[in-house]
Design a protein around this motif. Structure first.
Motif: not given
Length: 122
Positions: A5, A8, A12, A40, A43-44
Motif C-alpha cells: 500500500r 503504491l 502514485g 495506484c 488500489r491503495s
C-alpha cells in the motif's frame, strides 16, 4: 500488505508529480503518468483516488479513459509529436550506435502503442 500500500501511494504521488511537470514541460507526457497514479491510488487510497478523479486539471482525461478507454485527438496528437521529437533529439545526441538503435526501436514501439489507443473527438 502495508508495504505494498505504501509503495503504491509513493508511486502514485511520484506519477502525479511527473504528470504535473508534464503540463508545463512539453517533453514529458502528462496523461500516462496520471493514469498510472489513478491505478495506484485505486488500489491503495480511496481519499487520493477521489481527489485525483475530481481534480479540475485531470477530470476530462480521466473520465475519457474510464468511460471510453480512449484519449482525445488533440491530446493524443500532441503526445505523439512531443514523444517523437524527444526521441529524435535523444537519438541525435546519443554517442553510441547501439543506444541510437535501441532508442529508435523504443520510439517505434511507443508510437505503435499510442496509435492503438482509441482516439476520441475533441
Amino acid at each position: 500488505m502495508v508495504l505494498l500500500r505504501g509503495l503504491l501511494i509513493f508511486v502514485g504521488l511520484v506519477s502525479v508529480l511527473l504528470g504535473v511537470i508534464g503540463i508545463f514541460l512539453p517533453l514529458l507526457p502528462t496523461v500516462p503518468f496520471i493514469l498510472l497514479a489513478l491505478f495506484c491510488f485505486a488500489r491503495s487510497s480511496e481519499k487520493l483516488h477521489q481527489w485525483l478523479i475530481k481534480h479540475p486539471w485531470f477530470t476530462v482525461s480521466i473520465s475519457d479513459w474510464q468511460q471510453h478507454r480512449g484519449i482525445r485527438q488533440k491530446i493524443k496528437k500532441r503526445a505523439m509529436v512531443v514523444s517523437a521529437c524527444s526521441f529524435i533529439i535523444s537519438i541525435i545526441l546519443a554517442p553510441i550506435l547501439w543506444v541510437k538503435a535501441m532508442l529508435l526501436v523504443l520510439m517505434f514501439l511507443l508510437m505503435f502503442f499510442m496509435w492503438q489507443i482509441p482516439t476520441l473527438p475533441d
